[in-house]
Design a protein around this motif. Structure first.
Motif, PDB file in Angstrom:
ATOM      1  N   ARG A  35       4.493 -16.695   7.746  1.00 32.35           N
ATOM      2  CA  ARG A  35       3.309 -17.093   7.572  1.00 32.35           C
ATOM      3  C   ARG A  35       2.931 -17.777   6.096  1.00 32.35           C
ATOM      4  O   ARG A  35       3.865 -17.481   5.107  1.00 32.35           O
ATOM      5  CB  ARG A  35       2.219 -15.835   7.635  1.00 32.35           C
ATOM      6  CG  ARG A  35       2.609 -14.876   6.836  1.00 32.35           C
ATOM      7  CD  ARG A  35       1.660 -14.604   5.378  1.00 32.35           C
ATOM      8  NE  ARG A  35       2.202 -13.668   4.659  1.00 32.35           N
ATOM      9  CZ  ARG A  35       3.109 -14.006   3.570  1.00 32.35           C
ATOM     10  NH1 ARG A  35       3.523 -15.132   3.477  1.00 32.35           N
ATOM     11  NH2 ARG A  35       3.471 -13.105   2.716  1.00 32.35           N
ATOM     12  N   GLY A  40      -6.519 -14.682  -0.308  1.00 30.88           N
ATOM     13  CA  GLY A  40      -6.780 -13.534   0.019  1.00 30.88           C
ATOM     14  C   GLY A  40      -5.631 -12.616  -0.278  1.00 30.88           C
ATOM     15  O   GLY A  40      -4.952 -12.049   0.618  1.00 30.88           O
ATOM     16  N   GLU A  41      -4.991 -12.541  -1.602  1.00 29.32           N
ATOM     17  CA  GLU A  41      -3.881 -12.071  -1.875  1.00 29.32           C
ATOM     18  C   GLU A  41      -3.849 -10.779  -2.538  1.00 29.32           C
ATOM     19  O   GLU A  41      -4.828 -10.468  -3.591  1.00 29.32           O
ATOM     20  CB  GLU A  41      -3.004 -13.058  -2.923  1.00 29.32           C
ATOM     21  CG  GLU A  41      -1.741 -13.219  -2.603  1.00 29.32           C
ATOM     22  CD  GLU A  41      -1.383 -13.837  -1.118  1.00 29.32           C
ATOM     23  OE1 GLU A  41      -1.158 -13.067  -0.243  1.00 29.32           O
ATOM     24  OE2 GLU A  41      -1.354 -15.016  -1.260  1.00 29.32           O
ATOM     25  N   HIS A  42      -3.021  -9.763  -2.097  1.00 27.87           N
ATOM     26  CA  HIS A  42      -2.966  -8.387  -2.644  1.00 27.87           C
ATOM     27  C   HIS A  42      -4.349  -7.714  -2.262  1.00 27.87           C
ATOM     28  O   HIS A  42      -4.684  -6.977  -3.185  1.00 27.87           O
ATOM     29  CB  HIS A  42      -2.822  -8.354  -4.079  1.00 27.87           C
ATOM     30  CG  HIS A  42      -1.063  -8.615  -4.425  1.00 27.87           C
ATOM     31  ND1 HIS A  42      -0.031  -7.733  -4.375  1.00 27.87           N
ATOM     32  CD2 HIS A  42      -0.454  -9.780  -4.628  1.00 27.87           C
ATOM     33  CE1 HIS A  42       0.914  -8.587  -4.687  1.00 27.87           C
ATOM     34  NE2 HIS A  42       0.860  -9.572  -4.694  1.00 27.87           N
ATOM     35  N   ASP A  44      -4.880  -6.829   1.152  1.00 25.97           N
ATOM     36  CA  ASP A  44      -4.792  -6.052   2.313  1.00 25.97           C
ATOM     37  C   ASP A  44      -4.595  -4.517   2.037  1.00 25.97           C
ATOM     38  O   ASP A  44      -5.308  -3.769   2.657  1.00 25.97           O
ATOM     39  CB  ASP A  44      -3.541  -6.665   3.337  1.00 25.97           C
ATOM     40  CG  ASP A  44      -2.037  -6.820   2.509  1.00 25.97           C
ATOM     41  OD1 ASP A  44      -2.335  -6.334   1.578  1.00 25.97           O
ATOM     42  OD2 ASP A  44      -1.189  -7.123   3.337  1.00 25.97           O
ATOM     43  N   TYR A  45      -3.937  -4.387   1.099  1.00 25.75           N
ATOM     44  CA  TYR A  45      -3.844  -2.834   0.875  1.00 25.75           C
ATOM     45  C   TYR A  45      -4.972  -2.140   0.018  1.00 25.75           C
ATOM     46  O   TYR A  45      -5.026  -0.926  -0.178  1.00 25.75           O
ATOM     47  CB  TYR A  45      -2.475  -2.435   0.279  1.00 25.75           C
ATOM     48  CG  TYR A  45      -2.020  -3.009  -1.065  1.00 25.75           C
ATOM     49  CD1 TYR A  45      -2.536  -2.717  -2.260  1.00 25.75           C
ATOM     50  CD2 TYR A  45      -1.370  -4.152  -0.904  1.00 25.75           C
ATOM     51  CE1 TYR A  45      -2.418  -3.398  -3.350  1.00 25.75           C
ATOM     52  CE2 TYR A  45      -0.950  -5.037  -2.342  1.00 25.75           C
ATOM     53  CZ  TYR A  45      -1.478  -4.544  -3.261  1.00 25.75           C
ATOM     54  OH  TYR A  45      -1.305  -5.448  -4.472  1.00 25.75           O
ATOM     55  N   GLU A 184       8.562  -1.498   8.473  1.00 22.88           N
ATOM     56  CA  GLU A 184       8.398  -2.158   6.953  1.00 22.88           C
ATOM     57  C   GLU A 184       8.082  -0.829   6.112  1.00 22.88           C
ATOM     58  O   GLU A 184       9.048  -0.495   5.054  1.00 22.88           O
ATOM     59  CB  GLU A 184       7.700  -3.099   6.733  1.00 22.88           C
ATOM     60  CG  GLU A 184       7.740  -3.652   5.451  1.00 22.88           C
ATOM     61  CD  GLU A 184       7.166  -5.189   5.323  1.00 22.88           C
ATOM     62  OE1 GLU A 184       5.905  -5.392   5.634  1.00 22.88           O
ATOM     63  OE2 GLU A 184       8.151  -5.992   4.834  1.00 22.88           O
ATOM     64  N   THR A 192       3.998  -2.306   2.019  1.00 23.44           N
ATOM     65  CA  THR A 192       3.234  -3.598   2.183  1.00 23.44           C
ATOM     66  C   THR A 192       1.906  -3.258   3.095  1.00 23.44           C
ATOM     67  O   THR A 192       1.805  -2.000   3.452  1.00 23.44           O
ATOM     68  CB  THR A 192       4.045  -4.778   2.712  1.00 23.44           C
ATOM     69  OG1 THR A 192       4.625  -3.869   4.078  1.00 23.44           O
ATOM     70  CG2 THR A 192       5.263  -4.961   1.635  1.00 23.44           C
ATOM     71  N   GLY A 193       1.023  -4.143   2.902  1.00 24.09           N
ATOM     72  CA  GLY A 193      -0.143  -3.947   3.532  1.00 24.09           C
ATOM     73  C   GLY A 193      -0.565  -4.288   4.996  1.00 24.09           C
ATOM     74  O   GLY A 193      -1.769  -4.250   5.241  1.00 24.09           O
ATOM     75  N   GLY A 194       0.317  -5.020   5.767  1.00 25.08           N
ATOM     76  CA  GLY A 194       0.215  -5.275   6.960  1.00 25.08           C
ATOM     77  C   GLY A 194      -0.427  -6.733   7.423  1.00 25.08           C
ATOM     78  O   GLY A 194      -0.178  -7.059   8.465  1.00 25.08           O
ATOM     79  N   MET A 195      -0.725  -7.565   6.482  1.00 27.74           N
ATOM     80  CA  MET A 195      -1.072  -9.176   6.613  1.00 27.74           C
ATOM     81  C   MET A 195      -0.086  -9.559   7.263  1.00 27.74           C
ATOM     82  O   MET A 195      -0.310 -10.593   8.134  1.00 27.74           O
ATOM     83  CB  MET A 195      -1.459  -9.585   5.103  1.00 27.74           C
ATOM     84  CG  MET A 195      -1.709 -10.951   5.496  1.00 27.74           C
ATOM     85  SD  MET A 195      -1.839 -12.152   4.300  1.00 27.74           S
ATOM     86  CE  MET A 195      -0.638 -11.658   2.945  1.00 27.74           C
ATOM     87  N   ASP A 196       1.063  -9.437   7.037  1.00 30.29           N
ATOM     88  CA  ASP A 196       2.213 -10.419   7.462  1.00 30.29           C
ATOM     89  C   ASP A 196       2.560 -10.077   9.013  1.00 30.29           C
ATOM     90  O   ASP A 196       2.593 -11.022   9.659  1.00 30.29           O
ATOM     91  CB  ASP A 196       3.717 -10.039   6.728  1.00 30.29           C
ATOM     92  CG  ASP A 196       3.453 -10.246   5.146  1.00 30.29           C
ATOM     93  OD1 ASP A 196       2.410 -10.721   4.715  1.00 30.29           O
ATOM     94  OD2 ASP A 196       4.312  -9.635   4.599  1.00 30.29           O
ATOM     95  N   TYR A 248       5.476  -4.461  -6.951  1.00 27.92           N
ATOM     96  CA  TYR A 248       4.374  -4.594  -5.886  1.00 27.92           C
ATOM     97  C   TYR A 248       3.858  -3.122  -5.910  1.00 27.92           C
ATOM     98  O   TYR A 248       2.553  -2.669  -5.666  1.00 27.92           O
ATOM     99  CB  TYR A 248       5.213  -4.851  -4.540  1.00 27.92           C
ATOM    100  CG  TYR A 248       4.108  -4.932  -3.610  1.00 27.92           C
ATOM    101  CD1 TYR A 248       3.820  -6.037  -3.045  1.00 27.92           C
ATOM    102  CD2 TYR A 248       3.936  -3.704  -2.686  1.00 27.92           C
ATOM    103  CE1 TYR A 248       2.900  -6.248  -1.934  1.00 27.92           C
ATOM    104  CE2 TYR A 248       3.085  -3.757  -1.477  1.00 27.92           C
ATOM    105  CZ  TYR A 248       2.449  -5.144  -1.302  1.00 27.92           C
ATOM    106  OH  TYR A 248       1.739  -5.351  -0.236  1.00 27.92           O
ATOM    107  N   GLY A 357       1.499 -15.068  -0.845  1.00 31.28           N
ATOM    108  CA  GLY A 357       2.103 -14.076  -0.597  1.00 31.28           C
ATOM    109  C   GLY A 357       2.466 -12.945  -1.840  1.00 31.28           C
ATOM    110  O   GLY A 357       1.473 -12.935  -2.789  1.00 31.28           O
ATOM    111  N   GLY A 358       3.277 -12.394  -1.990  1.00 32.78           N
ATOM    112  CA  GLY A 358       3.483 -11.334  -2.796  1.00 32.78           C
ATOM    113  C   GLY A 358       3.877 -11.747  -4.474  1.00 32.78           C
ATOM    114  O   GLY A 358       3.190 -10.991  -5.175  1.00 32.78           O
TER     115      GLY A 358
HETATM  116  C1  GLA Z   1       3.257  -9.224   0.821  1.00 29.08           C
HETATM  117  C2  GLA Z   1       3.015  -8.060   1.546  1.00 29.08           C
HETATM  118  C3  GLA Z   1       1.568  -8.354   2.235  1.00 29.08           C
HETATM  119  C4  GLA Z   1       0.559  -8.696   0.971  1.00 29.08           C
HETATM  120  C5  GLA Z   1       1.135  -9.515   0.163  1.00 29.08           C
HETATM  121  C6  GLA Z   1       0.295  -9.939  -1.122  1.00 29.08           C
HETATM  122  O1  GLA Z   1       3.494 -10.319   1.442  1.00 29.08           O
HETATM  123  O2  GLA Z   1       3.965  -8.062   2.598  1.00 29.08           O
HETATM  124  O3  GLA Z   1       1.318  -6.972   2.692  1.00 29.08           O
HETATM  125  O4  GLA Z   1       0.078  -7.489   0.242  1.00 29.08           O
HETATM  126  O5  GLA Z   1       2.639  -9.470  -0.253  1.00 29.08           O
HETATM  127  O6  GLA Z   1      -1.016 -10.518  -0.393  1.00 29.08           O
END
Ligand code: GLA
Length: 407
Positions: A35, A40-42, A44-45, A184, A192-196, A248, A357-358
């Motif tokens: 993806r 909308g970065e950082h 999701d968590y 993960e 991580t926050g689940g967006m991916d 992160y 992304g991250g």
């Molecule tokens: C990584 C994490 C996601 C998200 C992004 C930043 O991709 O896997 O959960 O936090 O960083 O938006």
């Protein structure tokens, strides 16, 4: 510009590799996309909003059931055979890329509801193992969710081969998001926050996915750039950075600490209109900057969706630029390679550009008028060459479809 390899060629390749390696054809082939997050970065968590698209680049899993609990895995990218018994999988084990593959199987056996019951029954019957051959067109370690694509491709295979039927409904796909995210977070140990995983399993072709991480709700947002004479350019900076996991986790801890100090469950609960008042209450100046990023970034997702729905991509471009500045200055997750690629695209006529992304390396995206595309690619390559950096990989991306069975 690097061409995107066509899916049918990779499906043939992974099927042939499977037959060559195991002596018999697979039961099927499943794939899941990488993806890019548009904005909308950082968030999701922080129970916020994100807006990813699925890439046409995918990870493919050819799989066949076994009548024991062993997973035998080969990957075209890493070569060699790895064997893992499902009975040995759990928090922190195994490590490395196989955690994402077998971790999903373990997570499904821990799941609530009918799918979890079925997964546990498969295991109790002495089976559940798989022979798996993995091949991928998602660049590895480029911040384009190659790990989530792997987990989701194997999750899709398990859904069918364990008879879980999770791919045919939105609710089932959400259960698979939970399982792949658990793999993960718990098995691979990345917070991580689940967006991916949501992007890989829930995105629709031709659309971005508006993801609300507080409610879990999703809304497809039409994303057809060619009809606006635009293209999305992706630059894989090839920059490798150490300490990514720690950085992160540190960002996440900062957000949680600030939410605690402000007495809210998550930063999503802060009202952007009283942001200055809330920021003044925070004792740590670094936490203050992190919170400012998260709260303004969630607003930028709202504004981007509204602008996209009005076809106002000049406004979307401005929001990309603001997002990048906020990630660079307040969240401090950019790096020189990302900043240079972003600046090169903008100076060559992009409506806006930002890291995706991250961060700490990985990729950035630019919203580029089609007639400026060559100039933008050239500008990135020239900027890298001028600094003596290894060349970035640059390609265009359209919004592709989610994890599915291919054969
Ligand atoms: C990584 C994490 C996601 C998200 C992004 C930043 O991709 O896997 O959960 O936090 O960083 O938006």
């Amino acid at each position: 510009m690097a061409p995107t390899p066509g899916p049918s060629a990779v499906i043939d390749r992974v099927m042939n590799a499977f037959t060559g390696l195991t002596g018999a054809p697979p039961d099927g082939v499943w794939s899941a996309p990488g993806r890019v997050n548009l904005i909308g970065e950082h968030t999701d968590y922080n129970a916020g909003l994100a807006l990813p698209i699925a890439l046409p680049r995918r990870t493919y899993a050819a799989a066949r059931r076994r009548d024991d609990t062993r997973f035998r895995l080969w990957s075209a990218q890493t070569q060699g055979l790895t064997e893992v018994d499902l009975a040995t999988v759990g928090p922190g084990s195994p490590t490395g890329w196989t955690a994402y593959a077998v971790g999903v199987a373990w997570a499904l056996t821990q799941a609530d509801g009918a799918a979890g019951d079925r997964a546990r029954a498969v295991l109790a019957g002495g089976g559940g193992g798989l022979d798996l051959v993995i091949d991928s067109t998602v660049p590895l370690g480029a911040g384009l969710s190659s790990s989530a694509a792997l987990g989701c491709a194997v999750g899709a295979a398990l859904s069918d081969l364990w008879g879980l039927d999770l791919l045919s409904s939105e609710a089932g796909r959400q259960e698979l998001v939970t399982a792949t995210r658990c793999a993960e977070n718990v098995v691979a140990g990345a917070p991580t926050g689940g967006m991916d995983q949501s992007a890989s399993l829930l995105c629709q072709e031709g659309h971005a996915l508006l993801l609300d991480c507080q409610t879990g709700s999703t809304r497809p947002i039409p994303f057809d750039l060619p009809s606006h004479d635009l293209a999305l350019l992706v630059v894989d900076t090839k920059a490798e950075h150490a300490l990514v996991d720690g950085q992160y986790a540190a960002r996440r801890a900062s957000c949680e600490r600030a939410a605690g100090e402000l007495g809210v469950a998550s930063l999503r609960d802060l009202d952007p209109r009283s942001l200055q008042i809330d920021l003044a209450k925070l004792s740590d100046p670094i936490d203050r900057a992190r919170v400012r990023h998260v709260v303004t970034e969630i607003e930028r997702v709202h504004e981007s969706v509204a602008a996209m729905e009005q076809g106002d991509f000049a406004a979307v471009g401005r929001l990309f630029d603001e997002s990048h500045a906020s990630l660079r200055d307040d969240y401090e997750v950019s790096c020189a390679e990302l900043d240079v690629a972003v600046e090169a695209m903008v100076s060559a006529g992009a409506l806006g550009a930002r890291m995706t992304g991250g961060g700490f390396g990985g990729s950035c995206i630019g919203l580029v008028p089609i007639n400026e595309l060559e100039a933008a690619v050239e500008a990135v390559h020239t900027a890298y060459a001028d600094r003596g950096w290894p060349p970035a990989e640059v390609f265009t991306a359209t919004a592709a479809g989610p994890a599915a069975r291919d054969a």
